[in-house]
Design a protein around this motif. Sequence first.
Motif, PDB file in Angstrom:
ATOM      1  N   ALA A 244       0.900  -1.405  -0.033  1.00  0.00           N
ATOM      2  CA  ALA A 244      -0.127  -0.037   0.153  1.00  0.00           C
ATOM      3  C   ALA A 244       0.830   1.174   0.286  1.00  0.00           C
ATOM      4  O   ALA A 244       1.873   1.161   0.664  1.00  0.00           O
ATOM      5  CB  ALA A 244      -0.754  -0.031   1.220  1.00  0.00           C
ATOM      6  N   ILE A 245       0.500   2.135  -0.411  1.00  0.00           N
ATOM      7  CA  ILE A 245       1.091   3.681  -0.482  1.00  0.00           C
ATOM      8  C   ILE A 245       0.093   4.642   0.098  1.00  0.00           C
ATOM      9  O   ILE A 245      -1.132   4.516   0.132  1.00  0.00           O
ATOM     10  CB  ILE A 245       1.433   4.011  -1.655  1.00  0.00           C
ATOM     11  N   GLU A 246       0.663   5.800   0.852  1.00  0.00           N
ATOM     12  CA  GLU A 246      -0.349   6.788   1.379  1.00  0.00           C
ATOM     13  C   GLU A 246       0.511   8.047   0.884  1.00  0.00           C
ATOM     14  O   GLU A 246       1.908   8.128   1.332  1.00  0.00           O
ATOM     15  CB  GLU A 246      -0.421   6.721   2.907  1.00  0.00           C
ATOM     16  N   VAL A 247       0.070   8.986   0.156  1.00  0.00           N
ATOM     17  CA  VAL A 247       0.923   9.910  -0.446  1.00  0.00           C
ATOM     18  C   VAL A 247       0.165  11.280  -0.297  1.00  0.00           C
ATOM     19  O   VAL A 247      -1.326  11.329  -0.486  1.00  0.00           O
ATOM     20  CB  VAL A 247       1.270   9.876  -1.661  1.00  0.00           C
ATOM     21  N   GLU A 248       0.756  12.219  -0.245  1.00  0.00           N
ATOM     22  CA  GLU A 248       0.474  13.784  -0.312  1.00  0.00           C
ATOM     23  C   GLU A 248       0.990  14.431  -1.162  1.00  0.00           C
ATOM     24  O   GLU A 248       2.412  14.606  -0.999  1.00  0.00           O
ATOM     25  CB  GLU A 248       0.302  14.747   0.971  1.00  0.00           C
ATOM     26  N   ARG A 249       0.520  15.077  -2.113  1.00  0.00           N
ATOM     27  CA  ARG A 249       1.202  15.630  -3.260  1.00  0.00           C
ATOM     28  C   ARG A 249       0.869  17.162  -3.634  1.00  0.00           C
ATOM     29  O   ARG A 249      -0.289  17.480  -3.322  1.00  0.00           O
ATOM     30  CB  ARG A 249       0.934  15.165  -4.628  1.00  0.00           C
ATOM     31  N   TYR A 250       1.858  18.181  -3.694  1.00  0.00           N
ATOM     32  CA  TYR A 250       1.848  19.711  -3.742  1.00  0.00           C
ATOM     33  C   TYR A 250       2.456  20.120  -5.033  1.00  0.00           C
ATOM     34  O   TYR A 250       3.300  19.616  -5.560  1.00  0.00           O
ATOM     35  CB  TYR A 250       2.247  20.088  -2.516  1.00  0.00           C
ATOM     36  N   ARG A 251       2.094  21.274  -5.242  1.00  0.00           N
ATOM     37  CA  ARG A 251       2.796  22.131  -6.377  1.00  0.00           C
ATOM     38  C   ARG A 251       2.600  23.580  -6.166  1.00  0.00           C
ATOM     39  O   ARG A 251       1.645  23.984  -5.503  1.00  0.00           O
ATOM     40  CB  ARG A 251       2.197  21.808  -7.725  1.00  0.00           C
ATOM     41  N   VAL A 252       3.704  24.301  -6.475  1.00  0.00           N
ATOM     42  CA  VAL A 252       3.809  25.699  -6.270  1.00  0.00           C
ATOM     43  C   VAL A 252       3.781  26.624  -7.695  1.00  0.00           C
ATOM     44  O   VAL A 252       4.006  28.008  -7.610  1.00  0.00           O
ATOM     45  CB  VAL A 252       5.193  26.095  -5.339  1.00  0.00           C
ATOM     46  N   ARG A 253       3.417  25.791  -8.630  1.00  0.00           N
ATOM     47  CA  ARG A 253       3.142  26.379  -9.928  1.00  0.00           C
ATOM     48  C   ARG A 253       2.234  25.325 -10.827  1.00  0.00           C
ATOM     49  O   ARG A 253       1.895  24.565 -10.488  1.00  0.00           O
ATOM     50  CB  ARG A 253       4.623  26.397 -10.764  1.00  0.00           C
ATOM     51  N   PRO A 254       1.665  26.391 -11.822  1.00  0.00           N
ATOM     52  CA  PRO A 254       0.785  25.600 -12.651  1.00  0.00           C
ATOM     53  C   PRO A 254       1.053  24.322 -13.419  1.00  0.00           C
ATOM     54  O   PRO A 254       1.255  24.473 -14.775  1.00  0.00           O
ATOM     55  CB  PRO A 254       0.000  26.872 -13.465  1.00  0.00           C
ATOM     56  N   ILE A 255       1.584  23.409 -12.856  1.00  0.00           N
ATOM     57  CA  ILE A 255       1.900  22.005 -13.628  1.00  0.00           C
ATOM     58  C   ILE A 255       1.042  21.141 -13.172  1.00  0.00           C
ATOM     59  O   ILE A 255      -0.015  21.143 -12.363  1.00  0.00           O
ATOM     60  CB  ILE A 255       3.524  21.659 -13.158  1.00  0.00           C
ATOM     61  N   GLU A 256       1.085  19.853 -13.934  1.00  0.00           N
ATOM     62  CA  GLU A 256       0.164  18.809 -13.639  1.00  0.00           C
ATOM     63  C   GLU A 256       0.663  17.835 -12.579  1.00  0.00           C
ATOM     64  O   GLU A 256      -0.179  16.652 -12.294  1.00  0.00           O
ATOM     65  CB  GLU A 256      -0.029  18.226 -14.954  1.00  0.00           C
ATOM     66  N   VAL A 257       1.763  17.855 -12.378  1.00  0.00           N
ATOM     67  CA  VAL A 257       2.509  17.100 -11.079  1.00  0.00           C
ATOM     68  C   VAL A 257       2.944  17.594 -10.075  1.00  0.00           C
ATOM     69  O   VAL A 257       2.867  18.742  -9.885  1.00  0.00           O
ATOM     70  CB  VAL A 257       3.375  16.164 -12.009  1.00  0.00           C
ATOM     71  N   GLU A 258       3.350  16.862  -9.034  1.00  0.00           N
ATOM     72  CA  GLU A 258       3.900  17.219  -7.984  1.00  0.00           C
ATOM     73  C   GLU A 258       5.116  17.724  -8.206  1.00  0.00           C
ATOM     74  O   GLU A 258       6.243  17.232  -8.727  1.00  0.00           O
ATOM     75  CB  GLU A 258       3.946  16.190  -6.705  1.00  0.00           C
ATOM     76  N   ASP A 259       5.796  18.836  -7.432  1.00  0.00           N
ATOM     77  CA  ASP A 259       7.062  19.237  -6.962  1.00  0.00           C
ATOM     78  C   ASP A 259       7.431  19.167  -5.630  1.00  0.00           C
ATOM     79  O   ASP A 259       8.670  19.238  -5.300  1.00  0.00           O
ATOM     80  CB  ASP A 259       7.255  20.853  -7.582  1.00  0.00           C
ATOM     81  N   THR A 260       6.489  18.656  -4.809  1.00  0.00           N
ATOM     82  CA  THR A 260       6.575  18.516  -3.187  1.00  0.00           C
ATOM     83  C   THR A 260       5.763  17.293  -2.942  1.00  0.00           C
ATOM     84  O   THR A 260       4.532  17.181  -3.308  1.00  0.00           O
ATOM     85  CB  THR A 260       6.469  19.633  -2.470  1.00  0.00           C
TER      86      THR A 260
END
Length: 419
Positions: A244-260
């Motif tokens: 299993a995975i548990e994940v939180e994903r964030y971004r600081v610019r208008p992209i489609e994927v996480e940078d954090t």
Amino acid sequence: MADRPAPDERAADRPAPDERADAGRWVVNGATPPPRVAVIGANGHGRWHRRVIAPLHADGRLRLVALVDVRPVEDDPAAPVPPGVQVFTDHRAMLAATRPDVVVICTPPHTHLAIARDALATGADLLVEKPPVLSLAEHEELTWALAAAGRVAQVGFQALGSAALTALTDALAAGRLGTVTGISTVAAWQRPDGYYARSPWAGRRTLDGRPVLDGALANPLAHAVMQCLAIAEALGGATPWPVAIEVERYRVRPIEVEDTAVLRILFRAGPPVLVAVTLAAEEFVAGEVVVTGTAGRAVLEYPTDRLRLPGDVVTRRVPGRSGLLENLLAHRADPAGVPLIAPLARTAPFTALLDALRAAPEPRLLDGDLVTTVGEGGDRVRHLRGVVDVLRRAAERGALPSELAVPWAVAAYRAELTR
């Protein structure tokens, strides 16, 4: 899914070494000519591969025969193009013209499988950049293609060749940390706006309906994830499979994927892995893998091969990193005696994580007072305030930001993984 060739149809028309153009110039006293190597994706990160190849070519350990890129091949003083090397814009034309023994694939991840199948059809072994593929279905397809062709693939997780990683796993086997209770990693990098304008697939989740997944976990900081999986492998004595995975994903610019992102990986047995990474850091953390046990803690800085074990007074650099291309060449010469460092099978758990992340919701956009900017244009860097502190706390406690009451955190996405 396209029909697969039968295994006995593998590259039957592959010419013998003495049939290759200009082969005699590379043979001394009747010795076997060195492997012929081609690079597909010669610009960008491909220049790093060319720098690795340059001294091996000069020493006669391999022969670079071709470079492929859709753009003009960039000059690189550390890797000048040797005389006689052919340059192509189409990999199929290159494969037909030069018939290399080894093909380095350094193209966008979503193109790897198709190019790999073309190279295997001509009888080549592969060095494929990470991530090798983007789904378990593609992983199975490439595994089948390798078996059918009777060839091998090394995956570009070069940090797996680190002597420091071996020293750490040896210490685990010797019981220096006691019972391991946690594995975590923190990496805090910075990427400017220009990084996400470098190509049409940069920062994209999909492109033309195909998965790309160009986020921090899948691409620039994938090594942090893979090092943790390698440690879990050492603890269990076999390739670890996440349940299993548990994940939180964030971004600081208008992209489609996480940078954090903060990712927790759970296994049927053994401690969980906590991955805490960002490309929007206020301060740089090269990449630390921390293994905590009942008898002490070890810290491996994987990009620099610096290691600190329980009882060490200082952090020390452990020299001796085995190159993946050199290892692949040695394996070709002695398959039974020299195992691959990063064979495709070893990367299956990493691909399983990517497979699970494909269904995750879009990363949350963090902006306003949470983000500061430095620079202009393509050099502008965006910093997420206090992110390194959040990542360090997450790694130390094995917790997600939402479990640490971080104000900007959102509930984690959880996915069960089957095999």
